[in-house]
Design a protein around this motif. Sequence first.
Motif, PDB file in Angstrom:
ATOM      1  N   GLY A  77     117.949  32.552   9.232  1.00  0.00           N
ATOM      2  CA  GLY A  77     119.128  32.284   9.321  1.00  0.00           C
ATOM      3  C   GLY A  77     119.678  32.310  10.840  1.00  0.00           C
ATOM      4  O   GLY A  77     120.269  31.493  11.369  1.00  0.00           O
ATOM      5  N   TYR A  78     119.249  33.276  11.715  1.00  0.00           N
ATOM      6  CA  TYR A  78     119.475  33.194  12.969  1.00  0.00           C
ATOM      7  C   TYR A  78     118.612  32.048  13.930  1.00  0.00           C
ATOM      8  O   TYR A  78     118.986  31.468  14.708  1.00  0.00           O
ATOM      9  CB  TYR A  78     118.980  34.495  13.745  1.00  0.00           C
ATOM     10  N   GLY A  79     117.352  31.895  13.164  1.00  0.00           N
ATOM     11  CA  GLY A  79     116.479  30.792  13.822  1.00  0.00           C
ATOM     12  C   GLY A  79     117.220  29.382  13.943  1.00  0.00           C
ATOM     13  O   GLY A  79     117.253  28.850  14.773  1.00  0.00           O
ATOM     14  N   PHE A  80     117.638  29.066  12.480  1.00  0.00           N
ATOM     15  CA  PHE A  80     118.387  27.775  12.473  1.00  0.00           C
ATOM     16  C   PHE A  80     119.676  27.770  13.193  1.00  0.00           C
ATOM     17  O   PHE A  80     119.853  26.859  14.023  1.00  0.00           O
ATOM     18  CB  PHE A  80     118.524  27.455  11.077  1.00  0.00           C
ATOM     19  N   ALA A  81     120.403  28.775  13.316  1.00  0.00           N
ATOM     20  CA  ALA A  81     121.698  28.647  14.004  1.00  0.00           C
ATOM     21  C   ALA A  81     121.454  28.846  15.565  1.00  0.00           C
ATOM     22  O   ALA A  81     121.875  28.104  16.176  1.00  0.00           O
ATOM     23  CB  ALA A  81     122.279  30.131  13.777  1.00  0.00           C
ATOM     24  N   TRP A  82     120.520  29.494  16.084  1.00  0.00           N
ATOM     25  CA  TRP A  82     120.218  29.605  17.432  1.00  0.00           C
ATOM     26  C   TRP A  82     119.656  28.380  17.802  1.00  0.00           C
ATOM     27  O   TRP A  82     119.876  28.021  19.158  1.00  0.00           O
ATOM     28  CB  TRP A  82     119.277  30.716  17.902  1.00  0.00           C
ATOM     29  N   ILE A  83     119.100  27.641  17.112  1.00  0.00           N
ATOM     30  CA  ILE A  83     118.432  26.313  17.792  1.00  0.00           C
ATOM     31  C   ILE A  83     119.422  25.379  17.806  1.00  0.00           C
ATOM     32  O   ILE A  83     119.514  24.496  18.828  1.00  0.00           O
ATOM     33  CB  ILE A  83     117.429  25.802  16.402  1.00  0.00           C
ATOM     34  N   GLY A  84     120.415  25.281  16.665  1.00  0.00           N
ATOM     35  CA  GLY A  84     121.664  24.672  17.009  1.00  0.00           C
ATOM     36  C   GLY A  84     122.510  25.055  18.083  1.00  0.00           C
ATOM     37  O   GLY A  84     122.930  23.854  18.849  1.00  0.00           O
ATOM     38  N   HIS A  85     122.648  26.125  18.517  1.00  0.00           N
ATOM     39  CA  HIS A  85     123.366  26.592  19.662  1.00  0.00           C
ATOM     40  C   HIS A  85     122.682  26.137  21.095  1.00  0.00           C
ATOM     41  O   HIS A  85     123.176  25.600  22.047  1.00  0.00           O
ATOM     42  CB  HIS A  85     123.610  27.994  19.680  1.00  0.00           C
ATOM     43  N   PHE A  86     121.405  26.551  21.220  1.00  0.00           N
ATOM     44  CA  PHE A  86     120.561  26.180  22.219  1.00  0.00           C
ATOM     45  C   PHE A  86     120.257  24.747  22.714  1.00  0.00           C
ATOM     46  O   PHE A  86     120.525  24.212  23.732  1.00  0.00           O
ATOM     47  CB  PHE A  86     119.348  27.155  22.475  1.00  0.00           C
ATOM     48  N   VAL A  87     120.071  24.053  21.584  1.00  0.00           N
ATOM     49  CA  VAL A  87     119.822  22.526  21.526  1.00  0.00           C
ATOM     50  C   VAL A  87     120.968  21.535  21.589  1.00  0.00           C
ATOM     51  O   VAL A  87     121.111  20.618  22.726  1.00  0.00           O
ATOM     52  CB  VAL A  87     118.593  22.165  20.314  1.00  0.00           C
ATOM     53  N   PHE A  88     121.843  21.917  20.679  1.00  0.00           N
ATOM     54  CA  PHE A  88     122.993  21.027  20.633  1.00  0.00           C
ATOM     55  C   PHE A  88     124.327  21.365  21.398  1.00  0.00           C
ATOM     56  O   PHE A  88     125.166  20.740  22.067  1.00  0.00           O
ATOM     57  CB  PHE A  88     123.328  20.633  19.138  1.00  0.00           C
ATOM     58  N   GLU A  89     124.618  22.673  20.958  1.00  0.00           N
ATOM     59  CA  GLU A  89     125.872  23.218  21.692  1.00  0.00           C
ATOM     60  C   GLU A  89     125.685  23.455  22.899  1.00  0.00           C
ATOM     61  O   GLU A  89     126.797  23.358  23.881  1.00  0.00           O
ATOM     62  CB  GLU A  89     126.575  24.356  20.883  1.00  0.00           C
ATOM     63  N   LYS A  90     124.508  23.789  23.471  1.00  0.00           N
ATOM     64  CA  LYS A  90     124.487  24.229  24.942  1.00  0.00           C
ATOM     65  C   LYS A  90     125.045  25.561  25.246  1.00  0.00           C
ATOM     66  O   LYS A  90     125.745  25.630  26.156  1.00  0.00           O
ATOM     67  CB  LYS A  90     124.261  23.082  25.782  1.00  0.00           C
ATOM     68  N   ASN A  91     125.296  26.347  24.055  1.00  0.00           N
ATOM     69  CA  ASN A  91     125.801  27.719  24.426  1.00  0.00           C
ATOM     70  C   ASN A  91     125.276  28.931  24.113  1.00  0.00           C
ATOM     71  O   ASN A  91     124.361  28.480  23.258  1.00  0.00           O
ATOM     72  CB  ASN A  91     127.331  27.561  23.856  1.00  0.00           C
ATOM     73  N   PHE A 150     124.478  25.704   8.251  1.00  0.00           N
ATOM     74  CA  PHE A 150     124.540  25.575   6.967  1.00  0.00           C
ATOM     75  C   PHE A 150     123.137  25.649   6.257  1.00  0.00           C
ATOM     76  O   PHE A 150     122.835  26.344   5.074  1.00  0.00           O
ATOM     77  CB  PHE A 150     125.213  24.264   6.332  1.00  0.00           C
ATOM     78  N   ILE A 151     122.336  24.972   6.975  1.00  0.00           N
ATOM     79  CA  ILE A 151     120.746  25.027   6.162  1.00  0.00           C
ATOM     80  C   ILE A 151     120.091  26.257   6.226  1.00  0.00           C
ATOM     81  O   ILE A 151     119.622  26.923   5.260  1.00  0.00           O
ATOM     82  CB  ILE A 151     119.866  24.057   6.892  1.00  0.00           C
ATOM     83  N   GLY A 152     120.246  27.247   7.482  1.00  0.00           N
ATOM     84  CA  GLY A 152     119.698  28.426   7.657  1.00  0.00           C
ATOM     85  C   GLY A 152     120.562  29.448   6.594  1.00  0.00           C
ATOM     86  O   GLY A 152     119.784  29.925   5.881  1.00  0.00           O
ATOM     87  N   SER A 153     121.763  29.152   6.396  1.00  0.00           N
ATOM     88  CA  SER A 153     122.508  30.006   5.506  1.00  0.00           C
ATOM     89  C   SER A 153     122.072  29.942   4.059  1.00  0.00           C
ATOM     90  O   SER A 153     121.882  30.730   3.239  1.00  0.00           O
ATOM     91  CB  SER A 153     123.895  29.985   5.595  1.00  0.00           C
ATOM     92  N   SER A 154     121.808  28.674   3.780  1.00  0.00           N
ATOM     93  CA  SER A 154     121.303  28.234   2.326  1.00  0.00           C
ATOM     94  C   SER A 154     119.956  28.703   2.130  1.00  0.00           C
ATOM     95  O   SER A 154     119.851  29.382   0.940  1.00  0.00           O
ATOM     96  CB  SER A 154     121.393  26.700   2.187  1.00  0.00           C
ATOM     97  N   LEU A 155     119.145  28.775   3.205  1.00  0.00           N
ATOM     98  CA  LEU A 155     117.811  29.382   2.911  1.00  0.00           C
ATOM     99  C   LEU A 155     117.902  30.908   2.952  1.00  0.00           C
ATOM    100  O   LEU A 155     117.052  31.317   2.079  1.00  0.00           O
ATOM    101  CB  LEU A 155     116.835  28.848   4.095  1.00  0.00           C
ATOM    102  N   VAL A 156     118.769  31.379   3.519  1.00  0.00           N
ATOM    103  CA  VAL A 156     118.922  32.942   3.310  1.00  0.00           C
ATOM    104  C   VAL A 156     119.306  33.306   1.846  1.00  0.00           C
ATOM    105  O   VAL A 156     118.518  34.148   1.369  1.00  0.00           O
ATOM    106  CB  VAL A 156     120.020  33.185   4.392  1.00  0.00           C
ATOM    107  N   LEU A 157     120.211  32.513   1.556  1.00  0.00           N
ATOM    108  CA  LEU A 157     120.508  32.782  -0.017  1.00  0.00           C
ATOM    109  C   LEU A 157     119.294  32.557  -0.945  1.00  0.00           C
ATOM    110  O   LEU A 157     119.232  33.371  -1.687  1.00  0.00           O
ATOM    111  CB  LEU A 157     121.566  32.011  -0.313  1.00  0.00           C
ATOM    112  N   LEU A 158     118.543  31.456  -0.664  1.00  0.00           N
ATOM    113  CA  LEU A 158     117.426  31.401  -1.553  1.00  0.00           C
ATOM    114  C   LEU A 158     116.444  32.298  -1.438  1.00  0.00           C
ATOM    115  O   LEU A 158     115.875  32.841  -2.390  1.00  0.00           O
ATOM    116  CB  LEU A 158     116.736  29.855  -1.336  1.00  0.00           C
ATOM    117  N   ILE A 159     116.173  32.946   0.001  1.00  0.00           N
ATOM    118  CA  ILE A 159     115.277  33.834   0.194  1.00  0.00           C
ATOM    119  C   ILE A 159     115.781  35.309  -0.817  1.00  0.00           C
ATOM    120  O   ILE A 159     114.940  35.994  -1.214  1.00  0.00           O
ATOM    121  CB  ILE A 159     115.041  34.070   1.577  1.00  0.00           C
TER     122      ILE A 159
END
Length: 100
Positions: free
Chosen positions: A57-71, A28-37
């Motif tokens: 956009g991808y940076g925030f999302a991928w951190i979420g996947h690699f750090v928290f989801e572990k997928n 959500f943060i990454g997508s919001s920042l994408v819209l602002l940019i």
Amino acid sequence: MSAFASFRDFYPYYLNEHRDRRCRRLHFIGSSLVLLILFYALFSERFVWLWLAPVVGYGFAWIGHFVFEKNRPATFRHPLYSLMGDWVMYWQVLRGQVKI
């Protein structure tokens, strides 16, 4: 993972890959920042800023996947459906249908 016949078939899989609230928050943060940019670049006519949109956009999302989801992000296997899923989930978060 097999191919999906439609986005409707893909979206439940997409949501399952985003079970951790911290991952959804980062999306959500990454997508919001994408819209602002995008808005900043378009209204200021400083189009050089547009290169930053996918990085953020991808940076925030991928951190979420690699750090928290572990997928592995669905983007790697289903790029178009994943991008669509990002924005559907974003809209659902705004509407209170998906919790962050």
